[in-house]
Scaffold this active site. Sequence first.
Site, short mmCIF file in Angstrom:
data_model
loop_
_atom_site.label_atom_id
_atom_site.label_comp_id
_atom_site.label_asym_id
_atom_site.label_seq_id
_atom_site.Cartn_x
_atom_site.Cartn_y
_atom_site.Cartn_z
N ARG A 50 -0.51 8.97 8.87
CA ARG A 50 -0.36 7.53 9.15
C ARG A 50 0.02 6.76 7.90
O ARG A 50 -0.56 6.96 6.82
CB ARG A 50 -1.66 6.97 9.72
CG ARG A 50 -1.64 5.45 9.87
CD ARG A 50 -2.88 4.96 10.57
NE ARG A 50 -4.09 5.20 9.83
CZ ARG A 50 -4.56 4.41 8.87
NH1 ARG A 50 -3.88 3.33 8.49
NH2 ARG A 50 -5.70 4.69 8.27
N HIS A 62 -10.85 10.03 6.56
CA HIS A 62 -10.71 8.59 6.81
C HIS A 62 -10.20 8.27 8.21
O HIS A 62 -10.61 7.27 8.79
CB HIS A 62 -9.72 8.04 5.76
CG HIS A 62 -9.46 6.57 5.86
ND1 HIS A 62 -10.46 5.62 5.73
CD2 HIS A 62 -8.32 5.86 6.07
CE1 HIS A 62 -9.94 4.41 5.83
NE2 HIS A 62 -8.65 4.53 6.06
N HIS A 102 -8.27 10.00 2.94
CA HIS A 102 -7.88 8.87 2.09
C HIS A 102 -8.05 9.32 0.65
O HIS A 102 -9.07 9.92 0.30
CB HIS A 102 -8.76 7.66 2.40
CG HIS A 102 -8.22 6.38 1.84
ND1 HIS A 102 -8.18 6.12 0.49
CD2 HIS A 102 -7.71 5.29 2.45
CE1 HIS A 102 -7.65 4.92 0.30
NE2 HIS A 102 -7.36 4.39 1.47
N GLU A 107 0.86 -1.19 0.00
CA GLU A 107 0.00 0.00 0.00
C GLU A 107 0.89 1.23 0.00
O GLU A 107 2.12 1.12 0.08
CB GLU A 107 -0.92 0.00 1.22
CG GLU A 107 -1.98 -1.10 1.16
CD GLU A 107 -2.97 -1.00 2.29
OE1 GLU A 107 -3.62 0.05 2.43
OE2 GLU A 107 -3.11 -1.97 3.04
N ARG A 132 -0.13 8.69 1.84
CA ARG A 132 -1.52 9.04 1.58
C ARG A 132 -1.80 10.53 1.48
O ARG A 132 -2.58 10.97 0.64
CB ARG A 132 -2.30 8.47 2.76
CG ARG A 132 -3.65 8.04 2.44
CD ARG A 132 -4.19 7.25 3.58
NE ARG A 132 -4.08 5.83 3.31
CZ ARG A 132 -4.51 4.89 4.14
NH1 ARG A 132 -5.05 5.23 5.29
NH2 ARG A 132 -4.41 3.63 3.82
C1 SIN Z 1 -7.14 0.95 2.74
O1 SIN Z 1 -7.45 -0.22 2.56
O2 SIN Z 1 -6.76 1.70 1.84
C2 SIN Z 1 -7.24 1.52 4.10
C3 SIN Z 1 -6.24 0.92 4.96
C4 SIN Z 1 -5.85 1.91 6.01
O3 SIN Z 1 -6.59 2.82 6.33
O4 SIN Z 1 -4.71 1.80 6.48
#
Ligand code: SIN
Length: 516
Positions: free
Chosen positions: A385, A350, A241, A125, A289
């Site tokens: 985060r 988010h 997000h 991610e 993010r």
């Molecule tokens: C996501 O699946 O993008 C969210 C995961 C997160 O908030 O760390």
Amino acid sequence: MRYVITSETKIDKIFDFDVIIVGAGLAGLYTALNLDENLSCVILAKDNINISSSWLAQGGIAAAISDDDTPELHFEDTVVAGAGLCNTEAAKILVGEGPQDIKALVKLNVPFDLDENGELQFTREGGHNKRRVVHAGGDATGRETVKALSHIVSKRKNITFSGHSCLFDIVTDENGITGAIVKYNDSEFLFFRARHVVIATGGIGQVYKSSTNPSIATGDGIAAAMRAGAQLKNIEFVQFHPSGLWLEDSDGHEFLISEAVRGEGGLLVNAKGQRFMVGQHELAELAPRDIVARGILKELKKSGETHAFIDITAKSDEFLKMRFPTIYSVCLDHGINISTDWIPVCPVQHYLMGGIDTDIDGRTNIPGLFAVGEAANTGVHGANRLASNSMLECLVFGRRTATSINDYRIKSASHGTVDLTKIPLRPHGQHDYAILRNRVRTLMSDHCGALRHKDGLTYALSKISEILKDLESIYDDSITYLEALNIATVAKAIVDAALNRPDSIGSHCVEDHYDK
Ligand code: SIN
């Protein structure tokens, strides 16, 4: 304001426990499971077990488990994402102890997805330089984890689960915590007496007009802790997000398109199909993010469009159905086949990086009051985060909090007392709380979002302060009143903190640098 209740609030029943855990997401459940089984514990869920941010969590849990990874590399990614503001002691604990908690979850029967050799599968991610995110049910990690843990909780004799239990107040005496006042089933008031209260109430999404958080995320735990005198930290750091599913007729509850979709090759494109994150950051779509969210907003400002897109059509229908079953089916319900269509997305509230300030064992400044998970500020996230560090934080610091309670209780065996009849009366109010609440949410989204300006923040602060003052001057025992009050309380704290930080850092982006 110290208490929402007044001396005229009728307490219907009193219960005694050693530990009260407010919140039934991953943080609350894992804390409960790590408590000494000689301690009686009640878990208070505002709604039910399937309504929490944890339940909705898609991506997974980050931990340095694979052979080519180390806690040091995970630490590096964590502090880079956190823009240098992470508490390094806490972040080292997070990444160092995380793998043992993932192993504990495996033992507790959390059905993580496995590869063809029966080993844990990892995805990637934003902000991660390694594939280190374990997942379950494809994109249903939160639901699968909560289901597995709540099953074990239901078998533990020392743990009572109480649904539809809405926290009104945390009660204290001169020695610290004595319990919590809860409205049960929206009808009777219960006084749970205990010397330890753990706030695990999750996020504050309802403070904004649109959020991925569930409707119960009205900041109840943080607001109650503030009323009790708990200190907050880093509350100005609100995470947006990059990829909430954009829908023309959104009701404010946004469905998430997990960052794992980009981790598996999804590209962010504009309406013309052009990638716009390339050149903005070396990790492009997989930058931390806050950077991707701002990259999208900048692109939308330039183009005048309302949303961007994720293009994952290079992957097969079969792969996408198996890897992202929830996203695949929700998108299909909206007429989007993600194997052939681009997914419309835009940034959405988010997560809250800061919260009730704690030490590395969940302790706050109030003896007996602990905080875990999103409601807490352990400092691990700094100013932004790293993806999938949130569930990890729930585990590591939930376990550490339970351990500190297991030790601490010896010094505080009695329940303590408090005279609720001394709480001052306030005149009864009959405002339209939905209107007030929506006013606050609009002010927050317009002026305290991913991009901020001094004038906007100042304006929002003055308007929200007026609303809060109004709400604090009256009494109403309804949950709608409580939620409006809590939303205004937390919103004011966020704007206050934002105004006190004139420089941009991480998720706090001030477009017009100013002096305090
Ligand atoms: C996501 O699946 O993008 C969210 C995961 C997160 O908030 O760390």
